[in-house]
Design a protein around this motif. Structure first.
Motif, short mmCIF file in Angstrom:
data_model
loop_
_atom_site.label_atom_id
_atom_site.label_comp_id
_atom_site.label_asym_id
_atom_site.label_seq_id
_atom_site.Cartn_x
_atom_site.Cartn_y
_atom_site.Cartn_z
N VAL A 124 14.68 44.88 88.75
CA VAL A 124 15.52 44.07 89.75
C VAL A 124 14.80 43.01 90.49
O VAL A 124 13.89 43.55 91.20
N CYS A 125 15.27 41.83 90.61
CA CYS A 125 14.33 40.77 91.36
C CYS A 125 15.20 39.83 91.91
O CYS A 125 16.15 39.50 91.14
N ALA A 126 14.84 39.31 93.20
CA ALA A 126 15.71 38.27 93.77
C ALA A 126 14.87 37.34 94.71
O ALA A 126 13.77 37.97 95.12
N VAL A 127 15.18 36.08 94.63
CA VAL A 127 14.32 35.08 95.26
C VAL A 127 15.32 34.26 95.99
O VAL A 127 16.07 33.56 95.31
N SER A 128 14.83 33.94 97.23
CA SER A 128 15.84 32.81 97.86
C SER A 128 14.92 31.83 98.26
O SER A 128 13.62 32.05 98.58
N ALA A 129 15.35 30.66 98.22
CA ALA A 129 14.45 29.47 98.57
C ALA A 129 15.57 28.38 99.20
O ALA A 129 16.76 28.40 98.77
N ALA A 130 14.99 27.46 99.80
CA ALA A 130 15.88 26.09 100.25
C ALA A 130 16.31 25.43 99.22
O ALA A 130 17.58 25.04 99.11
N HIS A 131 15.93 25.36 97.87
CA HIS A 131 16.46 24.63 96.84
C HIS A 131 16.14 25.47 95.33
O HIS A 131 15.28 26.35 95.36
N ARG A 132 17.02 25.20 94.47
CA ARG A 132 17.11 26.23 93.42
C ARG A 132 15.88 26.02 92.50
O ARG A 132 15.66 27.16 91.97
N GLY A 133 15.45 24.95 92.12
CA GLY A 133 14.07 24.72 91.38
C GLY A 133 13.02 25.62 91.76
O GLY A 133 12.50 26.65 90.80
N GLN A 134 12.94 25.87 92.97
CA GLN A 134 11.74 26.82 93.19
C GLN A 134 12.17 28.11 93.09
O GLN A 134 11.48 29.13 92.84
N ALA A 135 13.41 28.47 93.74
CA ALA A 135 13.99 29.79 93.27
C ALA A 135 13.91 30.45 91.98
O ALA A 135 13.45 31.66 91.42
N PHE A 136 14.41 29.48 91.02
CA PHE A 136 14.46 29.66 89.60
C PHE A 136 12.91 30.20 89.03
O PHE A 136 12.59 30.95 88.59
N ALA A 137 12.07 29.12 89.47
CA ALA A 137 10.75 29.13 89.10
C ALA A 137 10.06 30.43 89.51
O ALA A 137 9.34 31.11 88.86
N VAL A 138 9.99 30.85 90.66
CA VAL A 138 9.37 31.95 91.32
C VAL A 138 10.07 33.18 90.90
O VAL A 138 9.05 34.26 90.51
N CYS A 139 11.18 33.17 90.77
CA CYS A 139 12.10 34.47 90.06
C CYS A 139 11.68 34.73 88.74
O CYS A 139 11.01 36.12 88.02
N ALA A 140 11.65 33.78 87.77
CA ALA A 140 11.30 33.80 86.32
C ALA A 140 9.78 34.12 86.30
O ALA A 140 9.37 35.25 85.62
N GLU A 141 8.84 33.64 86.90
CA GLU A 141 7.50 34.04 87.02
C GLU A 141 7.17 35.66 87.34
O GLU A 141 6.33 36.11 87.21
N LEU A 142 7.90 35.91 88.48
CA LEU A 142 7.84 37.35 89.01
C LEU A 142 8.20 38.20 87.92
O LEU A 142 7.67 39.32 87.84
N VAL A 143 9.36 38.10 87.35
CA VAL A 143 9.82 39.09 86.24
C VAL A 143 8.49 38.92 85.06
O VAL A 143 8.21 40.22 84.61
N ASP A 144 8.19 38.01 84.50
CA ASP A 144 7.14 37.90 83.76
C ASP A 144 5.90 38.67 83.95
O ASP A 144 5.35 39.40 83.37
N ARG A 145 5.51 38.54 85.40
CA ARG A 145 4.09 38.92 85.67
C ARG A 145 4.43 40.45 85.98
O ARG A 145 3.61 41.18 85.56
N ILE A 146 5.51 41.03 86.44
CA ILE A 146 5.52 42.23 86.48
C ILE A 146 5.50 43.15 85.27
O ILE A 146 4.99 44.01 84.87
N LYS A 147 6.48 42.37 84.11
CA LYS A 147 6.47 43.25 83.08
C LYS A 147 5.00 42.93 82.21
O LYS A 147 4.79 44.13 81.36
N ALA A 148 4.11 42.04 82.58
CA ALA A 148 2.97 41.90 81.88
C ALA A 148 1.98 42.79 82.52
O ALA A 148 0.80 43.29 81.95
N GLN A 149 2.00 42.79 83.75
CA GLN A 149 0.79 43.39 84.47
C GLN A 149 0.89 44.63 85.45
O GLN A 149 -0.09 45.47 85.24
#
Length: 170
Positions: A124-149
């Motif tokens: 489970v991951c959650a990211v909050s940000a002032a704007h959706r673009g940054q929140a989506f990008a950081v959350c997607a990258e977070l999930v990918d990195r956790i699963k890979a590393q």
């Protein structure tokens, strides 16, 4: 654990206790967040054409530290200012000026270890940000990195009595 980089790591752990997307969202929500993006990877009832009954996650002894390091590296990389002085955000971020720079991106991430049943959240991951673009990008990258590393292995128990390890030896 906060940082002075515009990011706040609220939670980054492996957990033997149940986790939920609701607890992750509640932890990162704030009055300054215009977007909260979450991910819940749940145990499914099939894999490779076989029916899965349950599974178990095992972690290397260093996995707790690796999890913290993965999140910290993501924060460090996203905190590097662009050459023009912007923080790497979208044009809408830049338009906000100095006030927007004070709005932290908040991160919550947890991966289960131990026995899980069908439907249980595993990551489970959650990211909050002032704007959706940054929140989506950081959350997607977070999930990918956790699963890979993060060194976590999945033992799948199938309805036919067979067992398969996933992630071992990769």
């Amino acid at each position: 654990m906060g940082t002075d980089t515009g990011f706040e790591i609220v939670h980054a752990v492996l957990s033997a206790e149940p986790i939920s997307v609701e607890q992750a969202i509640a932890a990162v929500e704030s009055d300054t967040a215009g977007a909260v993006v979450s991910f819940s990877g749940v145990v499914r009832n099939h894999d490779g054409g076989k029916q899965v009954s349950r599974l178990s996650y095992s972690a290397h002894p260093t996995a707790h530290q690796v999890m913290a390091d993965v999140v910290a590296r993501l924060v460090a990389e996203h905190s590097v200012p662009a050459e023009d002085g912007a923080t790497g955000g979208s044009p809408e971020d830049a338009a906000g000026g100095a006030q927007e720079e004070q709005q932290p991106v908040r991160i919550w991430a947890a991966h289960r270890i131990g026995m899980l049943e069908i439907g249980d959240p595993a990551l489970v991951c959650a990211v909050s940000a002032a704007h959706r673009g940054q929140a989506f990008a950081v959350c997607a990258e977070l999930v990918d990195r956790i699963k890979a590393q993060v060194p976590i292995w999945k033992e799948q128990f199938f309805a036919d009595g067979s067992v398969e390890w996933v992630g071992a030896g990769e």
